[in-house]
Design a protein around this motif. Structure first.
Motif, PDB file in Angstrom:
ATOM      1  N   ALA A  59       0.894  -1.255  -0.014  1.00 45.21           N
ATOM      2  CA  ALA A  59       0.029   0.126  -0.085  1.00 45.21           C
ATOM      3  C   ALA A  59       0.794   1.148   0.032  1.00 45.21           C
ATOM      4  CB  ALA A  59      -0.784   0.005   1.294  1.00 45.21           C
ATOM      5  N   TRP A  60       2.066   1.187   0.831  1.00 44.29           N
ATOM      6  CA  TRP A  60       2.879   2.426   0.755  1.00 44.29           C
ATOM      7  C   TRP A  60       3.627   2.587  -0.509  1.00 44.29           C
ATOM      8  CZ3 TRP A  60       7.691   3.768  -0.235  1.00 44.29           C
ATOM      9  CH2 TRP A  60       8.252   4.793   0.401  1.00 44.29           C
ATOM     10  N   LEU A  61       4.081   1.423  -1.230  1.00 41.02           N
ATOM     11  CA  LEU A  61       4.473   1.685  -2.644  1.00 41.02           C
ATOM     12  C   LEU A  61       3.613   2.231  -3.565  1.00 41.02           C
ATOM     13  CD1 LEU A  61       6.712  -1.538  -2.673  1.00 41.02           C
ATOM     14  CD2 LEU A  61       7.570   0.592  -2.936  1.00 41.02           C
ATOM     15  N   THR A  62       2.337   1.651  -3.571  1.00 39.40           N
ATOM     16  CA  THR A  62       1.167   2.099  -4.503  1.00 39.40           C
ATOM     17  C   THR A  62       0.828   3.728  -4.504  1.00 39.40           C
ATOM     18  OG1 THR A  62       0.232   0.025  -4.511  1.00 39.40           O
ATOM     19  CG2 THR A  62      -1.342   1.826  -5.023  1.00 39.40           C
ATOM     20  N   THR A  63       1.023   4.370  -2.928  1.00 39.06           N
ATOM     21  CA  THR A  63       0.651   5.509  -2.622  1.00 39.06           C
ATOM     22  C   THR A  63       1.761   6.415  -3.121  1.00 39.06           C
ATOM     23  OG1 THR A  63      -0.749   4.877  -0.568  1.00 39.06           O
ATOM     24  CG2 THR A  63       0.406   7.309  -0.795  1.00 39.06           C
ATOM     25  N   VAL A  64       2.812   6.030  -3.209  1.00 35.89           N
ATOM     26  CA  VAL A  64       4.123   6.631  -3.482  1.00 35.89           C
ATOM     27  C   VAL A  64       4.125   6.637  -5.063  1.00 35.89           C
ATOM     28  CG1 VAL A  64       6.608   6.896  -3.593  1.00 35.89           C
ATOM     29  CG2 VAL A  64       5.511   6.493  -1.698  1.00 35.89           C
ATOM     30  N   THR A  65       4.026   5.486  -5.718  1.00 37.90           N
ATOM     31  CA  THR A  65       3.784   5.594  -7.238  1.00 37.90           C
ATOM     32  C   THR A  65       2.757   6.423  -7.759  1.00 37.90           C
ATOM     33  OG1 THR A  65       4.681   3.106  -7.010  1.00 37.90           O
ATOM     34  CG2 THR A  65       3.382   3.861  -9.013  1.00 37.90           C
ATOM     35  N   GLY A  66       1.640   6.268  -7.027  1.00 36.33           N
ATOM     36  CA  GLY A  66       0.478   7.183  -7.469  1.00 36.33           C
ATOM     37  C   GLY A  66       0.891   8.566  -7.453  1.00 36.33           C
ATOM     38  N   ARG A  67       1.438   9.093  -6.326  1.00 35.06           N
ATOM     39  CA  ARG A  67       2.041  10.491  -6.303  1.00 35.06           C
ATOM     40  C   ARG A  67       2.989  10.804  -7.497  1.00 35.06           C
ATOM     41  NH1 ARG A  67       2.754  10.419   0.180  1.00 35.06           N
ATOM     42  NH2 ARG A  67       0.606  10.695   0.817  1.00 35.06           N
ATOM     43  N   ILE A  68       3.921   9.820  -7.503  1.00 27.56           N
ATOM     44  CA  ILE A  68       4.907  10.188  -8.672  1.00 27.56           C
ATOM     45  C   ILE A  68       4.156  10.299 -10.030  1.00 27.56           C
ATOM     46  CG2 ILE A  68       6.852   9.226  -9.800  1.00 27.56           C
ATOM     47  CD1 ILE A  68       7.696   7.881  -7.225  1.00 27.56           C
ATOM     48  N   CYS A  69       3.174   9.498 -10.338  1.00 26.29           N
ATOM     49  CA  CYS A  69       2.485   9.220 -11.518  1.00 26.29           C
ATOM     50  C   CYS A  69       1.605  10.711 -11.645  1.00 26.29           C
ATOM     51  CB  CYS A  69       1.569   8.091 -11.637  1.00 26.29           C
ATOM     52  SG  CYS A  69       2.566   6.568 -11.857  1.00 26.29           S
ATOM     53  N   LEU A  70       1.127  11.010 -10.787  1.00 23.92           N
ATOM     54  CA  LEU A  70       0.430  12.520 -10.808  1.00 23.92           C
ATOM     55  C   LEU A  70       1.318  13.641 -10.944  1.00 23.92           C
ATOM     56  CD1 LEU A  70      -2.493  13.766  -9.706  1.00 23.92           C
ATOM     57  CD2 LEU A  70      -1.542  13.914  -7.826  1.00 23.92           C
ATOM     58  N   ASP A  71       2.641  13.546 -10.537  1.00 22.71           N
ATOM     59  CA  ASP A  71       3.483  14.641 -10.915  1.00 22.71           C
ATOM     60  C   ASP A  71       3.655  14.490 -12.343  1.00 22.71           C
ATOM     61  OD1 ASP A  71       5.427  16.868  -9.924  1.00 22.71           O
ATOM     62  OD2 ASP A  71       6.836  15.301 -11.038  1.00 22.71           O
ATOM     63  N   VAL A  72       4.164  13.404 -12.904  1.00 21.07           N
ATOM     64  CA  VAL A  72       4.441  13.055 -14.226  1.00 21.07           C
ATOM     65  C   VAL A  72       3.300  13.580 -15.168  1.00 21.07           C
ATOM     66  CG1 VAL A  72       4.905  11.232 -15.836  1.00 21.07           C
ATOM     67  CG2 VAL A  72       5.891  11.245 -13.770  1.00 21.07           C
ATOM     68  N   LEU A  73       2.124  13.159 -14.690  1.00 18.98           N
ATOM     69  CA  LEU A  73       0.877  13.583 -15.520  1.00 18.98           C
ATOM     70  C   LEU A  73       0.786  14.901 -15.872  1.00 18.98           C
ATOM     71  CD1 LEU A  73      -1.918  10.741 -14.550  1.00 18.98           C
ATOM     72  CD2 LEU A  73      -0.879  11.301 -16.740  1.00 18.98           C
ATOM     73  N   GLY A  74       1.038  15.805 -14.694  1.00 22.45           N
ATOM     74  CA  GLY A  74       1.052  17.227 -14.652  1.00 22.45           C
ATOM     75  C   GLY A  74       1.976  17.692 -15.625  1.00 22.45           C
ATOM     76  N   SER A  75       3.524  17.311 -15.660  1.00 25.08           N
ATOM     77  CA  SER A  75       4.126  17.780 -16.642  1.00 25.08           C
ATOM     78  C   SER A  75       4.105  17.404 -18.147  1.00 25.08           C
ATOM     79  CB  SER A  75       5.690  17.444 -16.010  1.00 25.08           C
ATOM     80  OG  SER A  75       5.802  16.128 -16.071  1.00 25.08           O
ATOM     81  N   ALA A  76       3.400  16.007 -18.158  1.00 23.48           N
ATOM     82  CA  ALA A  76       3.312  15.390 -19.344  1.00 23.48           C
ATOM     83  C   ALA A  76       2.400  16.064 -20.384  1.00 23.48           C
ATOM     84  CB  ALA A  76       2.667  13.966 -19.309  1.00 23.48           C
ATOM     85  N   ARG A  77       1.461  16.904 -19.724  1.00 25.42           N
ATOM     86  CA  ARG A  77       0.957  17.791 -20.470  1.00 25.42           C
ATOM     87  C   ARG A  77       1.281  18.861 -21.319  1.00 25.42           C
ATOM     88  NH1 ARG A  77      -5.506  18.050 -19.592  1.00 25.42           N
ATOM     89  NH2 ARG A  77      -5.680  16.127 -18.731  1.00 25.42           N
ATOM     90  N   VAL A  78       2.373  19.402 -20.597  1.00 22.47           N
ATOM     91  CA  VAL A  78       3.185  20.537 -21.474  1.00 22.47           C
ATOM     92  C   VAL A  78       4.172  19.658 -22.204  1.00 22.47           C
ATOM     93  CG1 VAL A  78       4.970  21.893 -21.162  1.00 22.47           C
ATOM     94  CG2 VAL A  78       3.207  21.928 -19.134  1.00 22.47           C
ATOM     95  N   ARG A  79       4.550  18.580 -22.181  1.00 24.34           N
ATOM     96  CA  ARG A  79       5.796  17.918 -23.214  1.00 24.34           C
ATOM     97  C   ARG A  79       4.816  17.497 -24.220  1.00 24.34           C
ATOM     98  NH1 ARG A  79       7.017  14.968 -18.619  1.00 24.34           N
ATOM     99  NH2 ARG A  79       6.336  13.189 -19.534  1.00 24.34           N
ATOM    100  N   ARG A  80       3.516  17.029 -24.000  1.00 21.96           N
ATOM    101  CA  ARG A  80       2.713  16.369 -25.147  1.00 21.96           C
ATOM    102  C   ARG A  80       2.313  17.522 -25.954  1.00 21.96           C
ATOM    103  NH1 ARG A  80       0.175  11.575 -21.516  1.00 21.96           N
ATOM    104  NH2 ARG A  80       2.287  10.539 -21.262  1.00 21.96           N
ATOM    105  N   GLU A  81       2.084  18.736 -25.484  1.00 23.20           N
ATOM    106  CA  GLU A  81       1.747  19.937 -26.303  1.00 23.20           C
ATOM    107  C   GLU A  81       2.887  20.279 -27.272  1.00 23.20           C
ATOM    108  OE1 GLU A  81       0.754  23.142 -23.675  1.00 23.20           O
ATOM    109  OE2 GLU A  81      -1.120  22.111 -23.164  1.00 23.20           O
ATOM    110  N   ARG A  82       3.858  20.160 -26.980  1.00 25.90           N
ATOM    111  CA  ARG A  82       5.232  20.226 -28.076  1.00 25.90           C
ATOM    112  C   ARG A  82       5.671  19.152 -28.730  1.00 25.90           C
ATOM    113  NH1 ARG A  82       7.503  22.505 -22.884  1.00 25.90           N
ATOM    114  NH2 ARG A  82       8.778  20.512 -22.764  1.00 25.90           N
ATOM    115  N   TYR A  83       4.787  17.953 -28.627  1.00 28.86           N
ATOM    116  CA  TYR A  83       5.064  16.561 -29.386  1.00 28.86           C
ATOM    117  C   TYR A  83       4.604  16.858 -30.818  1.00 28.86           C
ATOM    118  CZ  TYR A  83       5.371  11.558 -29.549  1.00 28.86           C
ATOM    119  OH  TYR A  83       5.626  10.143 -29.816  1.00 28.86           O
TER     120      TYR A  83
END
Length: 317
Positions: A59-83
């Motif tokens: 459960a701890w690893l899932t929570t941390v993985t989810g938080r990391i993915c949330l951060d990646v998703l936020g920055s991915a929108r900017v990267r994908r606009e330049r894709y």
């Protein structure tokens, strides 16, 4: 729940499950692996005494993985606009067709309706918070109380996010049997090989849409091609310009699809959405950075899966 003190051994077997969660959250196999690797790095960076205090390491690893993915998703929108061109999720092969080599990242994936290209493309329309809440609850059945720990919101707010995301998912309609979908894809393959525009038009929905992802690294149309006649003409034009291509029927994200290769090297992976006996959507991935899992058996995976280094995730809270 695992007893306290299980932290040292309680992570065994978690990596595959976390890769499945992260891929559905990010749509990128490489980014999913990065996120899971970072979660484990944070786990092992904890003092041993702290790890032993954690009741459920999974459960701890899932929570941390989810938080990391949330951060990646936020920055991915900017990267994908330049894709360059349209961005599509990484296509996944069927592990059985690849020989079931457990060392390969793609072989850890559980292929079901939540990884079809159609479903993943819909996930891309959600906000990062909606996607995390929806995937964790509706796909992996996590309670909202646990999702709240990932998003830093109340369980009620997470429930609202999932409901909002759910409204973005179109009604599935009557399910199409796998054999029926495979038959349509097989006929598309035959018509494509024969450069038969009339046959292709007959197999395509009049309002069909084809989207291609070359990422600026492989030739691909930059905007979606719409309409049965335009798509059929485009497919035949591609066949004319690419002699020597071999088309193979393969499972793509758990659904019937096509792979184009030359000299044993996979150059294109196509996924299809079939409705009422016709193809409604085609997603074509040509970006070589997304085709690593499709390496022909016997070749050096490491050389073919090489990709530019990604940003450091270690500063994610």
């Amino acid at each position: 729940m695992e007893a306290a003190g299980a932290g040292a051994e309680g992570t065994a077997g978690e990596r595959g499950r976390l890769i499945n969660v992260a891929y559905r959250l990010l749509g990128s196999l490489a980014e999913a692996e990065d996120a899971v690797q970072e979660a484990f790095a944070r786990w092992y960076a904890l003092p041993r005494s702290r790890r032993d205090e954690i009741v459920s390491p999974g459960a701890w690893l899932t929570t941390v993985t989810g938080r990391i993915c949330l951060d990646v998703l936020g920055s991915a929108r900017v990267r994908r606009e330049r894709y360059v061109g349209a961005w599509l999720p990484d296509p996944l092969p069927d592990p059985v067709e690849r020989g079931g080599r457990g060392s390969d990242l793609a072989d850890r994936m559980v292929l079901d309706e939540s990884v079809t290209m159609a479903f993943l493309v819909v996930l891309e329309t959600m906000t990062p918070a909606e996607r995390v809440s929806f995937v964790l609850h509706d796909v992996f059945r996590f309670p909202f109380a646990e999702i709240a720990g990932v998003l830093g919101r109340t369980p009620a707010a997470c429930k609202q996010l999932a409901a909002s995301a759910r409204r973005r998912v179109p009604d599935a309609g009557a399910p199409v049997a796998v054999d029926a979908r495979a038959d349509v894809v097989r006929r598309v393959k035959e018509a494509w090989e024969n450069k038969d525009i009339a046959a292709l038009v007959d197999l395509l929905d009049p309002s069909a849409v084809m989207t291609a992802d070359g990422g600026g690294l492989a030739g691909a149309v930059l905007r979606p091609v719409e309409g049965d006649a335009r798509i059929a003409s485009y497919m035949v034009a591609i066949a004319d310009r690419a002699p020597g291509l071999e088309l193979l029927e393969r499972s793509v994200n758990g659904a019937p699809g096509l792979v184009a290769q030359r000299g044993g090297v996979v150059l294109t992976v196509a996924a299809f959405d079939v409705s009422e006996g016709r193809v409604a959507r085609i997603w074509v991935v040509r970006n070589p950075e997304k085709l690593g899992p499709w390496v022909t058996r016997g070749r050096d995976d490491r050389a073919c899966q090489a990709s530019p280094s990604r940003r450091d995730l270690r500063n994610t809270p």
